[in-house]
Write a protein that holds these residues in place. Structure first.
Motif, PDB file in Angstrom:
ATOM      1  N   TYR A 104      22.781 -67.467 -14.963  1.00 31.82           N
ATOM      2  CA  TYR A 104      23.787 -67.040 -15.923  1.00 31.82           C
ATOM      3  C   TYR A 104      23.097 -66.291 -17.072  1.00 31.82           C
ATOM      4  O   TYR A 104      21.977 -66.630 -17.449  1.00 31.82           O
ATOM      5  N   PRO A 105      23.785 -65.299 -17.644  1.00 29.65           N
ATOM      6  CA  PRO A 105      23.198 -64.586 -18.777  1.00 29.65           C
ATOM      7  C   PRO A 105      23.348 -65.364 -20.073  1.00 29.65           C
ATOM      8  O   PRO A 105      24.412 -65.922 -20.362  1.00 29.65           O
ATOM      9  N   GLY A 106      22.277 -65.427 -20.832  1.00 32.19           N
ATOM     10  CA  GLY A 106      22.308 -66.111 -22.115  1.00 32.19           C
ATOM     11  C   GLY A 106      21.330 -65.474 -23.077  1.00 32.19           C
ATOM     12  O   GLY A 106      20.756 -64.410 -22.805  1.00 32.19           O
ATOM     13  N   GLN A 107      21.112 -66.148 -24.174  1.00 36.53           N
ATOM     14  CA  GLN A 107      20.229 -65.622 -25.217  1.00 36.53           C
ATOM     15  C   GLN A 107      19.769 -66.766 -26.105  1.00 36.53           C
ATOM     16  O   GLN A 107      20.547 -67.655 -26.443  1.00 36.53           O
ATOM     17  N   THR A 108      18.493 -66.744 -26.449  1.00 38.73           N
ATOM     18  CA  THR A 108      17.997 -67.591 -27.524  1.00 38.73           C
ATOM     19  C   THR A 108      17.826 -66.675 -28.726  1.00 38.73           C
ATOM     20  O   THR A 108      16.954 -65.805 -28.734  1.00 38.73           O
ATOM     21  N   VAL A 109      18.680 -66.852 -29.704  1.00 44.62           N
ATOM     22  CA  VAL A 109      18.718 -65.918 -30.825  1.00 44.62           C
ATOM     23  C   VAL A 109      17.556 -66.190 -31.776  1.00 44.62           C
ATOM     24  O   VAL A 109      17.362 -67.319 -32.235  1.00 44.62           O
ATOM     25  N   LEU A 110      16.776 -65.158 -32.031  1.00 42.60           N
ATOM     26  CA  LEU A 110      15.672 -65.268 -32.976  1.00 42.60           C
ATOM     27  C   LEU A 110      16.235 -65.343 -34.390  1.00 42.60           C
ATOM     28  O   LEU A 110      16.931 -64.434 -34.847  1.00 42.60           O
ATOM     29  N   ILE A 111      15.929 -66.450 -35.075  1.00 42.88           N
ATOM     30  CA  ILE A 111      16.463 -66.698 -36.411  1.00 42.88           C
ATOM     31  C   ILE A 111      15.330 -66.610 -37.429  1.00 42.88           C
ATOM     32  O   ILE A 111      14.446 -67.456 -37.471  1.00 42.88           O
ATOM     33  N   ASN A 112      15.341 -65.562 -38.219  1.00 38.71           N
ATOM     34  CA  ASN A 112      14.404 -65.485 -39.340  1.00 38.71           C
ATOM     35  C   ASN A 112      15.086 -64.988 -40.612  1.00 38.71           C
ATOM     36  O   ASN A 112      14.440 -64.814 -41.646  1.00 38.71           O
ATOM     37  N   GLN A 113      16.386 -64.744 -40.514  1.00 42.07           N
ATOM     38  CA  GLN A 113      17.206 -64.358 -41.652  1.00 42.07           C
ATOM     39  C   GLN A 113      18.656 -64.681 -41.308  1.00 42.07           C
ATOM     40  O   GLN A 113      18.979 -64.925 -40.142  1.00 42.07           O
ATOM     41  N   PRO A 114      19.559 -64.724 -42.297  1.00 39.79           N
ATOM     42  CA  PRO A 114      20.946 -65.088 -41.999  1.00 39.79           C
ATOM     43  C   PRO A 114      21.581 -64.159 -40.974  1.00 39.79           C
ATOM     44  O   PRO A 114      21.382 -62.946 -40.992  1.00 39.79           O
ATOM     45  N   LEU A 115      22.323 -64.759 -40.042  1.00 36.63           N
ATOM     46  CA  LEU A 115      23.056 -63.965 -39.061  1.00 36.63           C
ATOM     47  C   LEU A 115      24.193 -63.220 -39.764  1.00 36.63           C
ATOM     48  O   LEU A 115      24.950 -63.804 -40.525  1.00 36.63           O
ATOM     49  N   ARG A 116      24.283 -61.932 -39.483  1.00 35.66           N
ATOM     50  CA  ARG A 116      25.339 -61.121 -40.086  1.00 35.66           C
ATOM     51  C   ARG A 116      26.692 -61.464 -39.483  1.00 35.66           C
ATOM     52  O   ARG A 116      26.797 -61.853 -38.328  1.00 35.66           O
ATOM     53  N   THR A 117      27.752 -61.294 -40.274  1.00 36.46           N
ATOM     54  CA  THR A 117      29.098 -61.610 -39.816  1.00 36.46           C
ATOM     55  C   THR A 117      29.449 -60.829 -38.563  1.00 36.46           C
ATOM     56  O   THR A 117      30.013 -61.373 -37.603  1.00 36.46           O
ATOM     57  N   LEU A 123      18.489 -73.276 -42.630  1.00 37.52           N
ATOM     58  CA  LEU A 123      19.878 -73.678 -42.839  1.00 37.52           C
ATOM     59  C   LEU A 123      20.705 -72.500 -43.322  1.00 37.52           C
ATOM     60  O   LEU A 123      21.856 -72.312 -42.889  1.00 37.52           O
ATOM     61  N   GLY A 124      20.127 -71.663 -44.191  1.00 35.36           N
ATOM     62  CA  GLY A 124      20.842 -70.478 -44.655  1.00 35.36           C
ATOM     63  C   GLY A 124      21.117 -69.495 -43.532  1.00 35.36           C
ATOM     64  O   GLY A 124      22.184 -68.865 -43.484  1.00 35.36           O
ATOM     65  N   ALA A 125      20.167 -69.382 -42.614  1.00 32.77           N
ATOM     66  CA  ALA A 125      20.331 -68.456 -41.499  1.00 32.77           C
ATOM     67  C   ALA A 125      21.457 -68.888 -40.569  1.00 32.77           C
ATOM     68  O   ALA A 125      22.099 -68.055 -39.921  1.00 32.77           O
ATOM     69  N   LEU A 126      21.723 -70.186 -40.511  1.00 34.77           N
ATOM     70  CA  LEU A 126      22.733 -70.715 -39.597  1.00 34.77           C
ATOM     71  C   LEU A 126      24.064 -71.000 -40.278  1.00 34.77           C
ATOM     72  O   LEU A 126      25.005 -71.486 -39.631  1.00 34.77           O
ATOM     73  N   PHE A 127      24.157 -70.695 -41.567  1.00 35.75           N
ATOM     74  CA  PHE A 127      25.373 -71.031 -42.322  1.00 35.75           C
ATOM     75  C   PHE A 127      26.617 -70.418 -41.704  1.00 35.75           C
ATOM     76  O   PHE A 127      27.651 -71.087 -41.539  1.00 35.75           O
ATOM     77  N   GLU A 128      26.558 -69.134 -41.344  1.00 32.70           N
ATOM     78  CA  GLU A 128      27.743 -68.453 -40.838  1.00 32.70           C
ATOM     79  C   GLU A 128      28.184 -69.041 -39.504  1.00 32.70           C
ATOM     80  O   GLU A 128      29.384 -69.178 -39.237  1.00 32.70           O
ATOM     81  N   ALA A 129      27.221 -69.409 -38.655  1.00 29.86           N
ATOM     82  CA  ALA A 129      27.581 -70.039 -37.385  1.00 29.86           C
ATOM     83  C   ALA A 129      28.286 -71.366 -37.626  1.00 29.86           C
ATOM     84  O   ALA A 129      29.329 -71.661 -37.007  1.00 29.86           O
ATOM     85  N   LEU A 130      27.744 -72.179 -38.513  1.00 30.57           N
ATOM     86  CA  LEU A 130      28.358 -73.471 -38.815  1.00 30.57           C
ATOM     87  C   LEU A 130      29.745 -73.291 -39.425  1.00 30.57           C
ATOM     88  O   LEU A 130      30.673 -74.040 -39.117  1.00 30.57           O
ATOM     89  N   ARG A 131      29.903 -72.286 -40.274  1.00 33.09           N
ATOM     90  CA  ARG A 131      31.201 -72.035 -40.894  1.00 33.09           C
ATOM     91  C   ARG A 131      32.249 -71.685 -39.848  1.00 33.09           C
ATOM     92  O   ARG A 131      33.440 -72.004 -40.010  1.00 33.09           O
ATOM     93  N   ARG A 132      31.835 -71.050 -38.769  1.00 30.91           N
ATOM     94  CA  ARG A 132      32.745 -70.658 -37.692  1.00 30.91           C
ATOM     95  C   ARG A 132      32.909 -71.761 -36.643  1.00 30.91           C
ATOM     96  O   ARG A 132      33.495 -71.520 -35.586  1.00 30.91           O
ATOM     97  N   ASN A 133      32.380 -72.941 -36.919  1.00 38.15           N
ATOM     98  CA  ASN A 133      32.458 -74.077 -35.996  1.00 38.15           C
ATOM     99  C   ASN A 133      31.729 -73.803 -34.682  1.00 38.15           C
ATOM    100  O   ASN A 133      32.083 -74.360 -33.634  1.00 38.15           O
ATOM    101  N   ILE A 134      30.721 -72.943 -34.741  1.00 41.82           N
ATOM    102  CA  ILE A 134      29.818 -72.734 -33.619  1.00 41.82           C
ATOM    103  C   ILE A 134      28.673 -73.725 -33.773  1.00 41.82           C
ATOM    104  O   ILE A 134      28.150 -73.932 -34.874  1.00 41.82           O
TER     105      ILE A 134
END
Length: 246
Positions: A73-86, A117-128
């Motif tokens: 299956y296609p997937g991705q491990t997202v490289l997190i070094n700054q906040p994810l853009r909306t 935690l800041g980099a993942l804030f938007e994901a958490l806000r979206r209930n991801i």
């Protein structure tokens, strides 16, 4: 059904020759793996999902032509070094499941708690639900930091290789005893061979017991299906991590 939920060895930027891919696929089959989430470490970019779908389709066809019983299956491990853009959540990310419930993420080993935690804030806000890959290698994060990440809803995926690495043994001992580890993946990069899941099974049977081991295996499947994780685990009465029960 045995799922490897984080295989990083296939990437659109460096396709694997067919003979090498078939060798790797057969190694996975021999290790007991039946379903594979191909999730290379890659930043959020607009062209990645399309390229990854095309890559997995091509490699699945190679397997089907040779009669190799492995589903990928296609997937991705997202490289997190700054906040994810909306806008990244619209068309730049591949989730672990079609329900877009779980997102695999991996951070540089020297990342700080606040930055992560800041980099993942938007994901958490979206209930991801972010699933943090290789957290045992994040040298600047204390156990208190890890507990706070879990309290925020972030799950932990440790690497098979780390289970047998003395460098991470004490840390993982504490995490398993605290029932913090949700899932285990091979997390095999380009230079690594696939992990033998039978060795992992033996290690888990010895150190955490079959009940927790079976929960981890079910959580790998849940990750792929977008189902809830099993969170409350039980140690085998005869086993305790790296020693006897006191």
């Amino acid at each position: 059904m045995l799922v490897d939920p984080c295989f990083q060895q296939l990437t659109p930027d460096n396709p694997m020759p067919e003979t090498a891919w078939l060798r790797v696929a057969n190694q996975l089959i021999n290790a007991g793996v039946t379903h594979l989430l191909v999730a290379p470490l890659y930043p959020a970019t607009s062209m990645f999902p399309e390229r990854m779908h095309a890559l997995v389709t091509m490699y699945q066809e190679m397997l089907d032509r040779r009669g190799v019983p492995l589903v990928i299956y296609p997937g991705q491990t997202v490289l997190i070094n700054q906040p994810l853009r909306t806008e990244a959540f619209t068309n730049e990310l591949l989730y672990a499941d079609l329900n877009q419930r779980y997102l695999l993420v991996q951070a540089p080993e020297d990342i700080t708690f606040d930055t992560l935690l800041g980099a993942l804030f938007e994901a958490l806000r979206r209930n991801i639900i972010p699933v943090l890959v290789n957290p045992e290698k994040l040298s600047k994060l204390s156990d208190d930091d890890i507990q706070q990440l879990r309290d925020q809803g972030i799950k932990l995926m440790v690497s098979n290789n780390s289970l047998r690495d003395r460098h991470y043994a004490k840390r993982l001992t504490r995490w398993f005893n605290q029932q913090w580890v949700t899932t285990i993946g091979s997390v095999a990069g380009e230079a690594e061979e696939p992990v033998d899941y039978r060795q992992t099974t033996r290690w888990l049977d010895q150190h955490v017991g079959r009940s927790y081991r079976d929960d981890l295996r079910l959580n790998n499947k849940a990750l792929l299906n977008g189902d809830p994780f099993i969170e409350n685990h039980h140690f085998n009465k005869r086993h305790r991590l790296f020693g006897k029960r006191k």
